[in-house]
Design a protein around this motif. Structure first.
Motif, PDB file in Angstrom:
ATOM      1  N   PHE A 199      -8.276  -5.199   2.843  1.00  0.00           N
ATOM      2  CA  PHE A 199      -8.639  -5.351   4.256  1.00  0.00           C
ATOM      3  C   PHE A 199      -9.679  -6.471   4.424  1.00  0.00           C
ATOM      4  O   PHE A 199      -9.612  -7.267   5.356  1.00  0.00           O
ATOM      5  CB  PHE A 199      -9.202  -4.051   4.836  1.00  0.00           C
ATOM      6  CG  PHE A 199      -8.272  -2.864   4.698  1.00  0.00           C
ATOM      7  CD1 PHE A 199      -6.917  -3.042   4.475  1.00  0.00           C
ATOM      8  CD2 PHE A 199      -8.751  -1.563   4.808  1.00  0.00           C
ATOM      9  CE1 PHE A 199      -6.057  -1.959   4.354  1.00  0.00           C
ATOM     10  CE2 PHE A 199      -7.906  -0.472   4.695  1.00  0.00           C
ATOM     11  CZ  PHE A 199      -6.559  -0.674   4.451  1.00  0.00           C
ATOM     12  N   HIS A 210       0.827  -1.203   0.000  1.00  0.00           N
ATOM     13  CA  HIS A 210       0.000   0.000   0.000  1.00  0.00           C
ATOM     14  C   HIS A 210       0.865   1.259   0.000  1.00  0.00           C
ATOM     15  O   HIS A 210       0.497   2.255  -0.621  1.00  0.00           O
ATOM     16  CB  HIS A 210      -0.950  -0.011   1.210  1.00  0.00           C
ATOM     17  CG  HIS A 210      -2.048  -1.030   1.073  1.00  0.00           C
ATOM     18  ND1 HIS A 210      -3.152  -1.055   1.887  1.00  0.00           N
ATOM     19  CD2 HIS A 210      -2.211  -2.053   0.197  1.00  0.00           C
ATOM     20  CE1 HIS A 210      -3.947  -2.064   1.516  1.00  0.00           C
ATOM     21  NE2 HIS A 210      -3.387  -2.678   0.512  1.00  0.00           N
ATOM     22  N   GLU A 211       1.997   1.205   0.674  1.00  0.00           N
ATOM     23  CA  GLU A 211       2.898   2.371   0.656  1.00  0.00           C
ATOM     24  C   GLU A 211       3.483   2.600  -0.737  1.00  0.00           C
ATOM     25  O   GLU A 211       3.940   3.687  -1.047  1.00  0.00           O
ATOM     26  CB  GLU A 211       4.023   2.178   1.680  1.00  0.00           C
ATOM     27  CG  GLU A 211       3.531   2.441   3.103  1.00  0.00           C
ATOM     28  CD  GLU A 211       4.543   2.098   4.178  1.00  0.00           C
ATOM     29  OE1 GLU A 211       4.272   2.411   5.345  1.00  0.00           O
ATOM     30  OE2 GLU A 211       5.580   1.482   3.854  1.00  0.00           O
ATOM     31  N   TYR A 256      -7.857   0.530  -1.344  1.00  0.00           N
ATOM     32  CA  TYR A 256      -7.058  -0.309  -0.452  1.00  0.00           C
ATOM     33  C   TYR A 256      -7.919  -1.221   0.414  1.00  0.00           C
ATOM     34  O   TYR A 256      -7.475  -2.290   0.819  1.00  0.00           O
ATOM     35  CB  TYR A 256      -6.192   0.577   0.446  1.00  0.00           C
ATOM     36  CG  TYR A 256      -5.112   1.324  -0.290  1.00  0.00           C
ATOM     37  CD1 TYR A 256      -4.013   0.645  -0.802  1.00  0.00           C
ATOM     38  CD2 TYR A 256      -5.174   2.698  -0.468  1.00  0.00           C
ATOM     39  CE1 TYR A 256      -3.009   1.310  -1.473  1.00  0.00           C
ATOM     40  CE2 TYR A 256      -4.177   3.379  -1.138  1.00  0.00           C
ATOM     41  CZ  TYR A 256      -3.098   2.683  -1.645  1.00  0.00           C
ATOM     42  OH  TYR A 256      -2.112   3.342  -2.310  1.00  0.00           O
ATOM     43  N   ASP A 257      -9.146  -0.806   0.718  1.00  0.00           N
ATOM     44  CA  ASP A 257      -9.932  -1.614   1.650  1.00  0.00           C
ATOM     45  C   ASP A 257     -10.378  -2.961   1.063  1.00  0.00           C
ATOM     46  O   ASP A 257     -10.852  -3.824   1.789  1.00  0.00           O
ATOM     47  CB  ASP A 257     -11.118  -0.832   2.236  1.00  0.00           C
ATOM     48  CG  ASP A 257     -12.013  -0.235   1.187  1.00  0.00           C
ATOM     49  OD1 ASP A 257     -12.048  -0.761   0.078  1.00  0.00           O
ATOM     50  OD2 ASP A 257     -12.680   0.771   1.495  1.00  0.00           O
ATOM     51  N   TYR A 280     -11.636   0.269   8.309  1.00  0.00           N
ATOM     52  CA  TYR A 280     -10.347   0.933   8.523  1.00  0.00           C
ATOM     53  C   TYR A 280      -9.994   1.819   7.337  1.00  0.00           C
ATOM     54  O   TYR A 280     -10.355   1.528   6.204  1.00  0.00           O
ATOM     55  CB  TYR A 280      -9.251  -0.118   8.701  1.00  0.00           C
ATOM     56  CG  TYR A 280      -9.217  -0.714  10.085  1.00  0.00           C
ATOM     57  CD1 TYR A 280      -8.694   0.002  11.147  1.00  0.00           C
ATOM     58  CD2 TYR A 280      -9.698  -1.996  10.318  1.00  0.00           C
ATOM     59  CE1 TYR A 280      -8.664  -0.551  12.425  1.00  0.00           C
ATOM     60  CE2 TYR A 280      -9.670  -2.551  11.587  1.00  0.00           C
ATOM     61  CZ  TYR A 280      -9.151  -1.814  12.638  1.00  0.00           C
ATOM     62  OH  TYR A 280      -9.126  -2.356  13.897  1.00  0.00           O
ATOM     63  N   LYS A 281      -9.242   2.882   7.660  1.00  0.00           N
ATOM     64  CA  LYS A 281      -8.858   3.794   6.584  1.00  0.00           C
ATOM     65  C   LYS A 281      -7.459   3.509   6.058  1.00  0.00           C
ATOM     66  O   LYS A 281      -7.128   3.891   4.938  1.00  0.00           O
ATOM     67  CB  LYS A 281      -8.948   5.241   7.054  1.00  0.00           C
ATOM     68  CG  LYS A 281     -10.382   5.658   7.282  1.00  0.00           C
ATOM     69  CD  LYS A 281     -10.514   7.139   7.472  1.00  0.00           C
ATOM     70  CE  LYS A 281     -11.981   7.490   7.619  1.00  0.00           C
ATOM     71  NZ  LYS A 281     -12.199   8.902   7.881  1.00  0.00           N
ATOM     72  N   ASN A 282      -6.626   2.889   6.861  1.00  0.00           N
ATOM     73  CA  ASN A 282      -5.295   2.549   6.346  1.00  0.00           C
ATOM     74  C   ASN A 282      -4.717   1.364   7.106  1.00  0.00           C
ATOM     75  O   ASN A 282      -5.180   1.008   8.184  1.00  0.00           O
ATOM     76  CB  ASN A 282      -4.353   3.750   6.397  1.00  0.00           C
ATOM     77  CG  ASN A 282      -4.152   4.240   7.808  1.00  0.00           C
ATOM     78  OD1 ASN A 282      -3.617   3.518   8.651  1.00  0.00           O
ATOM     79  ND2 ASN A 282      -4.606   5.446   8.086  1.00  0.00           N
ATOM     80  N   ILE A 283      -3.688   0.786   6.527  1.00  0.00           N
ATOM     81  CA  ILE A 283      -3.099  -0.443   7.050  1.00  0.00           C
ATOM     82  C   ILE A 283      -2.315  -0.184   8.346  1.00  0.00           C
ATOM     83  O   ILE A 283      -2.159  -1.104   9.158  1.00  0.00           O
ATOM     84  CB  ILE A 283      -2.211  -1.112   5.955  1.00  0.00           C
ATOM     85  CG1 ILE A 283      -1.805  -2.546   6.338  1.00  0.00           C
ATOM     86  CG2 ILE A 283      -0.994  -0.281   5.645  1.00  0.00           C
ATOM     87  CD1 ILE A 283      -2.896  -3.560   6.287  1.00  0.00           C
ATOM     88  N   CYS A 284      -1.870   1.027   8.562  1.00  0.00           N
ATOM     89  CA  CYS A 284      -1.116   1.325   9.793  1.00  0.00           C
ATOM     90  C   CYS A 284      -2.031   1.175  11.013  1.00  0.00           C
ATOM     91  O   CYS A 284      -1.623   0.631  12.043  1.00  0.00           O
ATOM     92  CB  CYS A 284      -0.541   2.735   9.741  1.00  0.00           C
ATOM     93  SG  CYS A 284       0.578   2.948   8.363  1.00  0.00           S
TER      94      CYS A 284
END
Lengths: 240, 119
Positions: free
Chosen positions: A173, A130-131, A169-170, A223-227
């Motif tokens: 998830f 994702h980064e 990205y989700d 979730y909005k991001n993997i972090c």
């Protein structure tokens, strides 16, 4: 069909590689294990005749994305073969068992420590993707390998550059949540045989763990991001 | 509307309400069920938040620009390490892998997009 192809291609010389046998099959075509002239093992992903031309705009993503990614947890693109009607990508061979084989072939039951180790490593791979702007879109048990406790992610055939519309990205998830449930269910013993209950009513999980998985699967605020996922996973599942 | 209609839009999210009947099932029927379920609709409970990561490099879309292969003269999509027609390796010090721009000798950055050049 599998046996026929195995016989047809085993021992065949392609470029500087000798095919040893088939190791996987999909809608795209077939994967073969092959040996280079120097003795290194590689995977040759052969596309069905015509499929690469028909979907060329879609298929080139795998080559471009794997060209960009450089990480030992992801197979490297080593070349392209196009000769005598055989079209395929040459990929680095990753040793290990797929999660699918571990669960269903070897009936492996994941302990809480193994679950955490596998989950956190996979989350870190997704974070790396994702980064770099990549969404994998196919994080499933046949596409995750484990070798000596190290986790690898393979098959980038559906991977795309993330955008705000079709390829968000989700997507990854929800696949991650589904995959984690397969691992949790490996050590689950069913009590009530005929009841068909959802996972959050069957598994013994804390409220924090349930919420984490529900958010991955879109049953609660996504979730909005993997972090954030990495942080919450550690808080919810790290063995005490 | 076919089973695969959602997959063609790329929106095939995983459903969240299965239990042991799903996760402990294997074999042909289990796999068939999974394929249908994973492609045929997830209830649309996911929202697209537009969760773009800060500072994510936005690579060029394929076809937007291309390098010409020195061996077979085909167009190589920008970013690919190899020609997808003949397999010839792209010399990464001659072209920017992000935008396809020709690079001057010993360039450390692409003059067009600013991408760092490896090696």
């Amino acid at each position: 069909m599998w046996l026929w192809r195995a016989k047809r291609y085993s021992g065949k010389q392609l470029d500087r590689y000798t095919i040893e046998g088939p190791i996987g099959e999909g809608r795209y075509g077939m994967c073969f294990l092959a040996k280079s002239a120097s003795g290194n093992m590689v995977v040759i992903k052969q596309f069905k005749p015509g499929i690469f031309k028909r979907n060329s705009q879609k298929n080139i993503y795998e080559a471009i994305i794997l060209s960009k990614l450089k990480d030992k947890r992801i197979p490297e693109l080593l070349g392209v073969i196009n000769q005598k009607g055989f079209y395929g990508f040459i990929l680095e061979f990753k040793h290990g068992n797929t999660l699918k084989d571990l669960l269903y072939k070897y009936n492996h039951k994941f302990t809480s420590e193994e679950f955490f180790d596998t989950g956190i490593q996979l989350i870190k791979i997704i974070r790396y993707l994702h980064e770099n702007g990549v969404v994998h879109r196919d994080i499933r048990i046949p596409n995750v390998l484990i070798n000596n406790g190290e986790v690898y992610l393979i098959d980038f055939g559906l991977a795309r550059w993330a955008d705000n519309n079709q390829y968000s990205y989700d997507l990854d998830f929800s696949y991650l949540g589904d995959l984690l449930l397969y691992l949790l269910y490996s050590s689950y013993e069913k009590k009530e045989k005929y009841k068909n209950l959802p996972w959050y009513k069957e598994l013994s999980l804390t409220c924090e763990q349930k919420l984490f998985l529900k958010r991955l699967l879109g049953l609660e605020a996504v979730y909005k991001n993997i972090c954030d996922i990495e942080t919450d996973f550690v808080n919810a599942f790290k063995p005490k | 509307m076919s089973f695969f209609s959602r997959s063609s839009r790329g929106n095939h999210y995983k459903r969240g309400n299965y239990g042991s009947n799903h996760y402990q099932k294997k074999g042909i029927l289990g796999n068939l069920f999974k394929i249908i379920a994973s492609r045929s609709g997830s209830g649309g409970h996911y929202n697209n938040y537009g969760n773009q990561y800060p500072n994510t490099p936005m690579p060029n879309q394929p076809g937007a620009n291309a390098i010409i292969c020195s061996k077979c003269n085909s167009q190589i999509p920008v970013g690919s390490k190899f020609c997808l027609e003949c397999g010839e390796k792209v010399n990464e010090s001659l072209f920017c892998m992000n935008c396809g721009e020709k690079l001057p000798p010993n360039a450390k950055f692409c003059l067009k997009c600013g991408n760092k050049i490896n090696g």
